[in-house]
Design an enzyme around this catalytic site. Structure first.
Site, mmCIF file in Angstrom:
data_model
loop_
_atom_site.group_PDB
_atom_site.id
_atom_site.type_symbol
_atom_site.label_atom_id
_atom_site.label_comp_id
_atom_site.label_asym_id
_atom_site.label_seq_id
_atom_site.Cartn_x
_atom_site.Cartn_y
_atom_site.Cartn_z
ATOM 1 N N CYS A 79 74.457 39.312 -68.838
ATOM 2 C CA CYS A 79 74.531 39.373 -70.304
ATOM 3 C C CYS A 79 75.811 40.070 -70.757
ATOM 4 C CB CYS A 79 73.264 40.017 -70.870
ATOM 5 S SG CYS A 79 73.068 39.679 -72.643
ATOM 6 N N HIS A 185 69.532 35.893 -68.881
ATOM 7 C CA HIS A 185 68.859 36.974 -68.155
ATOM 8 C C HIS A 185 68.042 36.386 -66.997
ATOM 9 C CE1 HIS A 185 69.678 40.413 -70.797
ATOM 10 N NE2 HIS A 185 69.785 39.486 -71.729
ATOM 11 N N GLU A 187 66.493 37.920 -64.757
ATOM 12 C CA GLU A 187 65.286 38.740 -64.552
ATOM 13 C C GLU A 187 64.189 38.407 -65.551
ATOM 14 O OE1 GLU A 187 67.953 39.671 -66.123
ATOM 15 O OE2 GLU A 187 67.505 41.158 -67.674
#
Lengths: 206, 252
Positions: A79, A185, A187
């Site tokens: 990011c 992202h 994750e």
């Protein structure tokens, strides 16, 4: 060991847990010695470009970051961690980025669409493939989770390894040698994101 | 292609999901994390956990739910209910929540929206609004779980909150909520056209067509639903298949 650099921005818990779910030995750290010892380093980033740079400078970790990049250690920016690798951003005029990648970060202008670009969007993985391959073992189309209002426009378009469409082409990931970074992202991108993180730590290449 | 988001909402009280579920094969349908994993497998795009006990001494339980969820489910999630200070927000975000939603607290102290956005970024601040039609294309904002009218005009309030830094609007129509007669299209569309940030429509889902209507005519960016998912009327996957068959972009 995977070292997630803690320089006081954002919440690193999810990133840590995603690597842990892959069975990786992972630490959140602001200790230069630990970062030097790690096999893989993650540079996260949340919030404004200028705040991230200010915090990173205050952390005193920029020299060690440059050092590990120079010696070829795999680095993954996420990011705003992708954005600060570039030279600067329209979000924070006058603030210099790390300049490891050439180019600038610009505001998304998407006619008739909402900004921030928030939610799941499909990746277009670029051909010809880069040497490192974050996108191995993925079925097309792969959807990943984005939250951002700015995106990188590299000087050398060939470092873009994937893009997404949001009122135009938006840089989704870049790679230059051992430095890789995603605007989205991983994750928070479900099983697709976990595959991408696994490819990073397993050093998947094409 | 950018996709429309389908968001199941889980009401949590003292660490347990309170609305009953008809899920088959769950060991413990009251376990928020097990339910979250199930929704993740069904391809839910995000999750919302609403703490309905929301007395401050029970808040720690919700922090643990957030931590457990963030350790096992890797999709974005929002925590709402009883968040009153930047410290409350910080605790949830640190526990792995991606966003916090503010409702009554934002009305009582609009500065909380500004402060939260400044400290954590707008993307972490979801403004939750409960609105009821007062006729003539006007809606009034209610607080305290819909019990207390505020006299505030819904459109004025959401615009102000976005100016203060809210990054997303979670909009519940009190008129539609619980009816299963469909989302409030007029309200959703009016709010969506008034602000530059994404709007999540909530309240009224009863048929597959309802999801389609609010995402097209209602101009919503995402839809939230609770009971149709919890009681097994549809799976998230079925909603997505339907939306796809009507030409909308969804993630599988």
């Amino acid at each position: 060991m995977v070292a997630i650099i803690d320089y006081g921005v954002g919440n690193l818990f999810s990133v840590q847990k995603a690597f842990a779910a892959l069975g990786a030995d992972v630490v959140i750290t602001s200790d230069a010695a630990v970062i030097r010892r790690a096999e893989h380093v993650v540079l996260p980033g949340v919030g404004a470009f200028g705040d991230c740079m200010k915090n990173l400078e205050a952390s005193g970790l920029i020299p060690v970051l440059r050092e590990i990049i120079k010696e070829g250690k795999p680095l993954l920016g996420i990011c705003v961690g992708l954005q600060i690798l570039f030279e600067g951003s329209e979000e924070s005029p006058g603030v210099s980025g790390l300049g490891i990648l050439k180019g600038y970060v610009k505001r998304i202008h998407a006619e008739g669409l909402k900004v921030p670009h928030m939610g799941w969007n499909s990746l277009v993985v670029k051909e010809p493939p880069p040497p490192m391959n974050l996108f191995a073992h993925l079925a097309a189309p792969s959807y990943v989770y984005f939250v951002h209002s700015y995106h990188a426009v590299p000087k050398d378009a060939s470092i873009v390894t994937s893009y997404t469409d949001y009122g135009g082409r938006i840089t989704a990931s870049v790679a230059q040698g051992n430095v890789e970074a995603t605007q989205f992202h991983p994750e928070k991108s479900g099983d697709v994101g976990l595959v991408i993180l696994r490819n990073f730590i397993e050093g998947e290449t094409r | 292609m950018h996709t429309k988001r389908i968001i199941p909402c889980l009401d949590v009280k003292e660490g347990r999901v309170v609305k009953g579920t008809n899920f088959i094969g769950l060991r413990d349908a009251g376990d928020p994390v097990e339910l979250a994993s199930r929704y993740d497998m069904e391809r839910a795009d995000e999750l919302v956990f609403l703490d309905i006990a929301a007395s401050s001494d029970k808040r720690q339980t919700m922090v643990r739910v957030a931590q457990d969820c963030a350790s096992k489910v890797f999709i974005p999630f929002t925590v709402g209910g009883g968040i009153r200070t930047p410290d409350d927000m910080h605790r949830m975000l640190e526990a792995g929540a991606d966003k916090t939603s503010l409702n009554t607290a934002a009305i009582k102290n609009p500065d909380l929206v500004r402060e939260g956005a400044q400290k954590f970024g707008s993307q972490c601040v979801v403004l939750a609004v409960d609105a009821r039609c007062v006729g003539d294309g006007k809606w009034e904002v209610y607080i305290n779980g819909g019990r207390t009218p505020t006299g505030l005009d819904c459109i004025e309030w959401v615009k102000r909150a976005v100016d203060l830094g809210a990054g997303e609007i979670l909009l519940t129509s009190m008129d539609a909520d619980g009816t299963k007669d469909g989302y409030d299209i007029a309200l959703t569309r009016t709010v969506s056209e008034a602000v530059s940030v994404p709007v999540i429509a909530s309240g009224g889902a009863g048929t597959l067509e309802h999801f389609y209507e609010v995402l097209t005519e209602g101009k919503a960016d995402a839809v939230l639903a609770a009971s149709v998912f919890h009681y097994g009327q549809f799976t998230v996957g079925e909603v997505k298949e339907y939306l796809k068959s009507r030409g909308l972009e969804v993630r599988f």
